[in-house]
Design a protein around this motif. Structure first.
Motif, PDB file in Angstrom:
ATOM      1  N   GLY A  14       0.432  -1.294   0.492  1.00 44.18           N
ATOM      2  CA  GLY A  14      -0.039  -0.506   0.096  1.00 44.18           C
ATOM      3  C   GLY A  14       0.720   1.658   0.153  1.00 44.18           C
ATOM      4  N   PHE A  18      -2.123   6.721   0.550  1.00 42.60           N
ATOM      5  CA  PHE A  18      -2.548   7.799   1.925  1.00 42.60           C
ATOM      6  C   PHE A  18      -0.695   7.721   2.144  1.00 42.60           C
ATOM      7  CE2 PHE A  18      -3.571   9.789   5.888  1.00 42.60           C
ATOM      8  CZ  PHE A  18      -3.368  11.223   5.492  1.00 42.60           C
ATOM      9  N   SER A  83     -10.034   0.970   2.283  1.00 43.12           N
ATOM     10  CA  SER A  83      -9.290   1.434   3.946  1.00 43.12           C
ATOM     11  C   SER A  83     -10.260   1.974   4.646  1.00 43.12           C
ATOM     12  CB  SER A  83      -8.189   2.415   3.590  1.00 43.12           C
ATOM     13  OG  SER A  83      -8.378   2.950   3.078  1.00 43.12           O
ATOM     14  N   TYR A 150     -16.143  -2.880   7.180  1.00 38.90           N
ATOM     15  CA  TYR A 150     -14.494  -2.421   7.220  1.00 38.90           C
ATOM     16  C   TYR A 150     -13.396  -2.703   8.253  1.00 38.90           C
ATOM     17  CZ  TYR A 150      -9.603   0.614   7.585  1.00 38.90           C
ATOM     18  OH  TYR A 150      -9.032   1.191   8.511  1.00 38.90           O
ATOM     19  N   PRO A 177      -4.716   2.030  14.255  1.00 42.09           N
ATOM     20  CA  PRO A 177      -4.472   3.425  14.059  1.00 42.09           C
ATOM     21  C   PRO A 177      -6.134   3.330  14.525  1.00 42.09           C
ATOM     22  CG  PRO A 177      -4.179   2.326  12.401  1.00 42.09           C
ATOM     23  CD  PRO A 177      -4.239   0.873  13.798  1.00 42.09           C
TER      24      PRO A 177
HETATM   25  O1  A2R Z   1      -6.837   1.002  -4.776  1.00 45.83           O
HETATM   26  P1  A2R Z   1      -5.577   1.864  -4.575  1.00 45.83           P
HETATM   27  O2  A2R Z   1      -5.325   0.797  -6.252  1.00 45.83           O
HETATM   28  O3  A2R Z   1      -5.481   2.907  -4.981  1.00 45.83           O
HETATM   29  O4  A2R Z   1      -4.347   0.756  -4.198  1.00 45.83           O
HETATM   30  C1  A2R Z   1      -4.389   0.510  -2.707  1.00 45.83           C
HETATM   31  C2  A2R Z   1      -3.607   0.309  -2.270  1.00 45.83           C
HETATM   32  N1  A2R Z   1      -4.680  -1.654  -2.437  1.00 45.83           N
HETATM   33  C3  A2R Z   1      -3.846  -2.932  -2.871  1.00 45.83           C
HETATM   34  N2  A2R Z   1      -2.730  -2.883  -3.212  1.00 45.83           N
HETATM   35  C4  A2R Z   1      -2.171  -3.967  -3.788  1.00 45.83           C
HETATM   36  N3  A2R Z   1      -3.452  -5.013  -4.033  1.00 45.83           N
HETATM   37  C5  A2R Z   1      -4.902  -5.234  -3.988  1.00 45.83           C
HETATM   38  N4  A2R Z   1      -5.957  -5.461  -4.087  1.00 45.83           N
HETATM   39  C6  A2R Z   1      -4.964  -3.536  -2.945  1.00 45.83           C
HETATM   40  N5  A2R Z   1      -5.958  -2.571  -2.640  1.00 45.83           N
HETATM   41  C7  A2R Z   1      -6.071  -1.586  -2.389  1.00 45.83           C
HETATM   42  O5  A2R Z   1      -3.870  -0.104  -0.886  1.00 45.83           O
HETATM   43  C8  A2R Z   1      -4.092   1.503  -1.818  1.00 45.83           C
HETATM   44  O6  A2R Z   1      -2.915   2.541  -2.445  1.00 45.83           O
HETATM   45  C9  A2R Z   1      -3.605   1.123  -0.831  1.00 45.83           C
HETATM   46  C10 A2R Z   1      -4.188   1.897   0.237  1.00 45.83           C
HETATM   47  O7  A2R Z   1      -4.155   3.173   0.705  1.00 45.83           O
HETATM   48  P2  A2R Z   1      -5.656   3.856   1.093  1.00 45.83           P
HETATM   49  O8  A2R Z   1      -6.647   3.454   0.295  1.00 45.83           O
HETATM   50  O9  A2R Z   1      -5.047   5.736   1.038  1.00 45.83           O
HETATM   51  O10 A2R Z   1      -5.011   3.998   2.750  1.00 45.83           O
HETATM   52  P3  A2R Z   1      -4.391   4.464   3.411  1.00 45.83           P
HETATM   53  O11 A2R Z   1      -5.399   5.767   4.441  1.00 45.83           O
HETATM   54  O12 A2R Z   1      -3.426   5.117   3.684  1.00 45.83           O
HETATM   55  O13 A2R Z   1      -4.423   3.195   4.927  1.00 45.83           O
HETATM   56  C11 A2R Z   1      -3.517   2.745   5.288  1.00 45.83           C
HETATM   57  C12 A2R Z   1      -3.807   1.142   5.719  1.00 45.83           C
HETATM   58  C13 A2R Z   1      -5.101   0.765   5.799  1.00 45.83           C
HETATM   59  O14 A2R Z   1      -5.052  -0.615   6.212  1.00 45.83           O
HETATM   60  C14 A2R Z   1      -5.436   1.021   5.960  1.00 45.83           C
HETATM   61  O15 A2R Z   1      -6.730   0.051   6.479  1.00 45.83           O
HETATM   62  C15 A2R Z   1      -4.823   1.280   7.613  1.00 45.83           C
HETATM   63  O16 A2R Z   1      -3.814   1.336   7.720  1.00 45.83           O
HETATM   64  O17 A2R Z   1      -5.928   2.627   8.461  1.00 45.83           O
END
Ligand code: A2R
Length: 321
Positions: A14, A18, A83, A150, A177
């Motif tokens: 990820g 963000f 997320s 979620y 978090p």
């Molecule tokens: O959906 P995209 O293309 O923006 O990519 C998101 C990525 N992601 C994945 N990467 C690889 N394979 C997947 N199947 C897949 N699905 C999603 O995870 C995005 O770049 C990233 C999550 O970033 P944000 O939505 O900006 O979340 P944030 O706020 O950075 O949270 C990071 C972590 C998450 O696990 C939250 O649930 C936790 O902190 O609070």
């Protein structure tokens, strides 16, 4: 004479998200030549320029395994997910596929390719759910009772990880978090939503009417830079035992109404506020606060960024978009 410590090899999933972009910037800035850093994610165009990044789709089990075998990380910070609570409600099956299915692919690959690695999982304070009804700042001994897709997917992920990696030779550390915010967060999240609307009103692009959800809810709003410093602290604390669960929280909730008023003071134009029914959650917890004394004891971490700096940074970022 004791052996030199093995060089660290940190993999961040990820990494183009963000938090991931802030994490990559911070870890890169550490600039320790003994540390190899690799970010993986879906969209290379969103990756932070100047940081090592490779595309990786978590749903591609073989690719996940191959990437882990090739990079051989000693530490994995797993951020990739669907997320947000709102996003998950709109895409329930995909939420489970990514937040649990993708996590399983990664955990299995860790167990087979790098079993001695430290796995740090970004779960969420949302897992506590109904436990917040006590009104107290919750520590990690509170039993999770998630109230939305979620949060349920994150809680299921925690349990799956305990099954797959909890008794292996490596370490599993689960982070919970609480809400965090900062520049470049997208408008699914409340502070960025308000800031984005204010910036568009200031620019004359929309009428001076700001849409809100439940203003009486009390939530924590950590600065993303404080969250990143917590993640860095955990990645470098080699004595945190496997199986440890750690809240990342300030313990200082504020009402959404007060966030709005703080932003109003920074706005250059007046605006009206109206409640948008689609912004109200079906089950709203009145107050959600976390107790992070365990994290503080383990690493010395405490949040340091002043709230006024956080808000000003977010509004400035929204005005530049
Ligand atoms: O959906 P995209 O293309 O923006 O990519 C998101 C990525 N992601 C994945 N990467 C690889 N394979 C997947 N199947 C897949 N699905 C999603 O995870 C995005 O770049 C990233 C999550 O970033 P944000 O939505 O900006 O979340 P944030 O706020 O950075 O949270 C990071 C972590 C998450 O696990 C939250 O649930 C936790 O902190 O609070």
């Amino acid at each position: 004479m004791s052996a030199a410590p093995a060089p660290r090899r940190i993999l961040v999933t990820g990494a183009a998200g963000f938090v991931g972009r802030h994490v990559m910037a911070a870890l890169q800035a550490d600039a320790d030549p003994g540390v190899a850093l690799l970010g993986v994610g879906r969209c290379a165009a969103d990756a932070l320029p100047g940081t090592a990044f490779q595309p990786l789709e978590l749903m591609d089990r073989a690719a996940v395994r191959a990437r882990l075998a090739a990079f051989a990380p000693t530490h994995i910070l797993h951020l990739a997910a669907l997320s947000s609570v709102g996003q998950a409600a709109q895409a329930t099956a995909e939420t489970w596929q990514v937040n649990v299915g993708g996590l399983l692919n990664l955990a299995e690959a860790v167990a087979s390719e790098v079993p001695g690695a430290t796995f740090v999982f970004a779960s969420s304070g949302e897992v506590y759910g109904r436990a917040f009804l006590s009104g107290e700042a919750l520590d990690e001994t509170a039993a999770p009772q998630p109230t939305n897709s979620y949060a349920r997917s994150k809680w299921a992920g925690e349990q799956a990880l305990q099954d797959i990696l909890g008794s292996g030779p490596g370490r599993l550390i689960v982070l919970r978090p609480f809400n965090h915010t900062g520049p470049s967060q997208d408008e699914r999240f409340v502070v960025s939503s308000f800031a984005g609307q204010i910036a568009r009103i200031e620019a004359g692009l929309v009428p001076p009417q700001l849409a809100v959800g439940n203003l009486s809810a009390r939530r924590e709003f950590l600065d993303v830079r404080d969250v990143v410093s917590a993640y860095r602290a955990v990645l470098t604390a080699d004595d945190v035992p496997s199986g440890t669960v750690l809240n990342v929280a300030s313990g200082e909730p504020r009402t959404i109404a007060s966030v709005l008023e703080d932003l109003r003071r920074l706005a250059t134009v007046p605006f009206e506020v109206s409640v948008a029914p689609e912004r109200l959650r079906p089950f709203e917890i009145a107050v959600a606060a976390g107790d992070a004394r365990r994290l503080h004891a383990a690493t010395g971490w405490a949040p340091v960024i002043p709230w006024a700096d956080t808000l000003a940074g977010i509004l400035d970022d929204a005005r530049r978009r």
